[in-house]
Design an enzyme around this catalytic site. Structure first.
Site, PDB file in Angstrom:
ATOM      1  N   GLU A 174       0.832  -1.201   0.000  1.00  0.00           N
ATOM      2  CA  GLU A 174       0.000   0.000   0.000  1.00  0.00           C
ATOM      3  C   GLU A 174       0.869   1.253   0.000  1.00  0.00           C
ATOM      4  O   GLU A 174       0.588   2.224  -0.712  1.00  0.00           O
ATOM      5  CB  GLU A 174      -0.933  -0.011   1.214  1.00  0.00           C
ATOM      6  CG  GLU A 174      -2.077   0.964   1.108  1.00  0.00           C
ATOM      7  CD  GLU A 174      -3.101   0.781   2.216  1.00  0.00           C
ATOM      8  OE1 GLU A 174      -4.100   1.526   2.196  1.00  0.00           O
ATOM      9  OE2 GLU A 174      -2.910  -0.081   3.097  1.00  0.00           O
ATOM     10  N   GLY A 216      -8.708   4.647   7.344  1.00  0.00           N
ATOM     11  CA  GLY A 216      -9.469   4.473   8.566  1.00  0.00           C
ATOM     12  C   GLY A 216      -8.778   3.564   9.563  1.00  0.00           C
ATOM     13  O   GLY A 216      -8.888   3.755  10.771  1.00  0.00           O
ATOM     14  N   ALA A 217      -8.023   2.565   9.057  1.00  0.00           N
ATOM     15  CA  ALA A 217      -7.402   1.584   9.948  1.00  0.00           C
ATOM     16  C   ALA A 217      -5.879   1.638   9.960  1.00  0.00           C
ATOM     17  O   ALA A 217      -5.253   1.135  10.880  1.00  0.00           O
ATOM     18  CB  ALA A 217      -7.854   0.173   9.578  1.00  0.00           C
ATOM     19  N   SER A 218      -5.267   2.231   8.923  1.00  0.00           N
ATOM     20  CA  SER A 218      -3.804   2.300   8.887  1.00  0.00           C
ATOM     21  C   SER A 218      -3.352   3.605   8.261  1.00  0.00           C
ATOM     22  O   SER A 218      -4.131   4.324   7.640  1.00  0.00           O
ATOM     23  CB  SER A 218      -3.227   1.112   8.098  1.00  0.00           C
ATOM     24  OG  SER A 218      -3.521   1.242   6.717  1.00  0.00           O
ATOM     25  N   THR A 219      -2.070   3.893   8.437  1.00  0.00           N
ATOM     26  CA  THR A 219      -1.468   5.070   7.803  1.00  0.00           C
ATOM     27  C   THR A 219      -0.085   4.683   7.314  1.00  0.00           C
ATOM     28  O   THR A 219       0.611   3.881   7.955  1.00  0.00           O
ATOM     29  CB  THR A 219      -1.412   6.266   8.779  1.00  0.00           C
ATOM     30  OG1 THR A 219      -0.920   7.411   8.087  1.00  0.00           O
ATOM     31  CG2 THR A 219      -0.523   5.985   9.984  1.00  0.00           C
ATOM     32  N   GLN A 220       0.311   5.236   6.154  1.00  0.00           N
ATOM     33  CA  GLN A 220       1.596   4.887   5.535  1.00  0.00           C
ATOM     34  C   GLN A 220       2.442   6.136   5.307  1.00  0.00           C
ATOM     35  O   GLN A 220       1.903   7.195   4.968  1.00  0.00           O
ATOM     36  CB  GLN A 220       1.379   4.203   4.176  1.00  0.00           C
ATOM     37  CG  GLN A 220       0.849   2.792   4.242  1.00  0.00           C
ATOM     38  CD  GLN A 220      -0.604   2.696   4.669  1.00  0.00           C
ATOM     39  OE1 GLN A 220      -0.960   1.995   5.608  1.00  0.00           O
ATOM     40  NE2 GLN A 220      -1.481   3.432   3.978  1.00  0.00           N
TER      41      GLN A 220
END
Length: 485
Positions: A174, A216-220
């Site tokens: 991602e 909403g659930a992760s950040t990169q």
């Protein structure tokens, strides 16, 4: 007498010849008109179509793309021609109601059947890529996650398109997709692909942009460090794009997307209360009741789970940005770092370098808060605006933003505070590097053809990646970049 007969015969022949000639002339004119119309009739459009379902943690969107089929190696500009948001939550929420997945997909897939010419259906690839919501479900119950994907696959196979699979992508993938998308569209890999006129603030215009993605659930976070060795092998990607090598740092923080971060904060703050949580991240006058069991469901809040003397609790907003910020900071453990530099939770982060494009929820939240209409405001200006916004009474806010759903409206104070906390305290952007952040709108990654496999092999250094739109059908939903009809 004979002269008269001969005269009548000549007259008869002349009339008939004139009639024949006249009729022939009309036929000729009609033929000429028909030829002219045929010549001027546009030729059938020689294009290809593709369908992508972006299955995020909070919702799924279907995108339809088309591109010129006659281009060499199928390269060319990809146009997004349709977007359809599926009604309902993300697909991970259907784990306990698998029988509803078919209906969940129907409306948007039927829309795709109408938009794409029927003659093109069998040659139109369909891809579904699931992100952090499904990664969390797989952590919790791998068999259930597989069942969800199996039901999705069965449903999508019922349509007369060329279904290419549904899978859960990794956080590393991602991050890679976001970085490649931004730089491909900014023309950073080759001057021939300069689609945008954005220039970095000073510095080398040939340098790549970093990518900041918030879901909403992760950040990169993904970028090319300057003369820095990537000390953690799991955070390193190595690409060869258009004859040039890139060593890229990337990390995906699962559970630190804005929705799961809020759940973590609530699970942390509810401890030691009597069932009433006075929360500074919600507006004064805002109230809502939540179930404790719902709050503790899922892997992200497990570290805060404890037995409480109540089954439900009430949130009462107090609207104080500074207190909200301090509460959020407790989610970031910066007390230890096993490397030379870290972000939080002991994760390696090299010194920030270059410009960054911030998209997805970064853009949605900042756009609502009016921080995207000009150059990125200073930290001081944004904090001042956030203090004023969070302190606004809930009743007044609802009246002013009556067309915004209450769930979204109620969380903008937290989301804005969380973004500032993440960027400033989590990733350590400073006053100098802050101006290099560009809130760019959402960027859609599209799993097309063998692209996912190419990324994996490129990361291992097994092949050079030439980014063609046969294997890469990316499109940002930006008014000055994409060509939506």
């Amino acid at each position: 007498m004979e002269d008269r007969k001969e005269s009548e015969l000549k007259s008869f022949c002349s009339r008939n010849i004139l009639i024949i000639l006249g009729f022939s002339s009309i036929i000729a004119v009609i033929a000429l008109i028909a030829v002219g119309l045929t010549q001027n009739k546009p030729l059938p459009e020689n294009v290809k179509y593709g369908i992508v379902l972006d299955a995020g943690s909070s919702h799924t969107s279907l995108y339809i793309y088309k591109w010129p089929a006659e281009k060499e190696n199928d390269t060319g500009v990809v146009h997004q021609i349709e977007e359809c948001k599926l009604k309902g939550p993300g697909i991970s929420r259907y784990a306990q109601r698998l029988n509803e997945i078919d209906a969940y997909l129907t409306e948007c897939m039927e829309r795709a059947s109408q938009v794409i010419p029927k003659s093109q259906h069998q040659g139109t690839p369909v891809y579904l890529g699931a992100t952090a919501g499904m990664r969390l479900l797989r952590m919790e119950n791998e068999q259930l996650a597989d069942k969800v994907l199996s039901v999705v696959t069965k449903s999508l196979n019922n349509y007369h398109f060329d279904f290419h699979g549904a899978r859960i992508i990794t956080g590393q993938e991602e991050g890679a997709y976001g970085w490649i998308t931004i730089n491909y569209l900014l023309g950073k890999f080759t001057q021939k692909l300069s689609w945008l006129n954005l220039k970095p603030n000073g510095g080398n215009s040939q340098g790549t942009y970093g990518a900041l993605d918030l879901g909403g659930a992760s950040t990169q976070i993904t970028f090319v460090p300057q003369n820095e060795r990537i000390e953690s092998p799991s955070n390193a990607l190595h690409f060869r794009l258009y004859g040039k090598d890139y060593s890229v740092y990337t990390h995906s923080f699962l559970c630190y997307g804005k929705d799961q971060a809020l759940r973590q904060k609530l699970a942390k703050d509810i401890q030691g209360t009597n069932g009433i949580l006075r929360d500074p991240c919600f507006h004064p006058g805002y109230e809502i009741v939540m179930n404790v069991s719902e709050l503790y469901s899922g892997p992200c809040t497990k570290r805060f789970e404890m037995t409480l003397p109540f089954d439900e609790f009430q949130i009462q907003g107090t609207g104080n940005y500074q207190q909200c910020h301090e509460s959020i900071l407790e989610l970031f453990n910066t007390s230890y770092c096993p490397y030379s530099h870290c972000s939080f939770n002991g994760i390696f982060l090299p010194p920030l370098h270059g410009d960054f494009g911030a998209f997805s929820a970064y853009y949605y939240v900042m756009e609502f808060l009016n921080f995207t209409s000009e150059e990125t405001p200073t930290q001081e200006k944004m904090i001042d605006s956030m203090e004023k916004f969070c302190s606004q009474p809930w009743k007044e806010l609802k009246t002013y933003f009556g067309d915004v759903k209450e769930k979204y409206l109620s969380e903008y104070c937290f989301s804005g505070a969380y973004i500032l906390s993440l960027l400033l305290n989590g990733y350590h952007f400073t006053a100098d590097s802050w101006k290099n952040i560009h809130f760019m709108g959402k960027v859609i990654w599209v799993l097309a053809g063998l692209w996912a496999d190419w990324v994996t092999e490129a990361a291992l250094g097994l092949k050079e990646v030439g980014v063609s739109l046969l294997s890469l059908a990316w499109c940002p939903v930006l008014p000055f970049t994409c060509n939506p009809s």
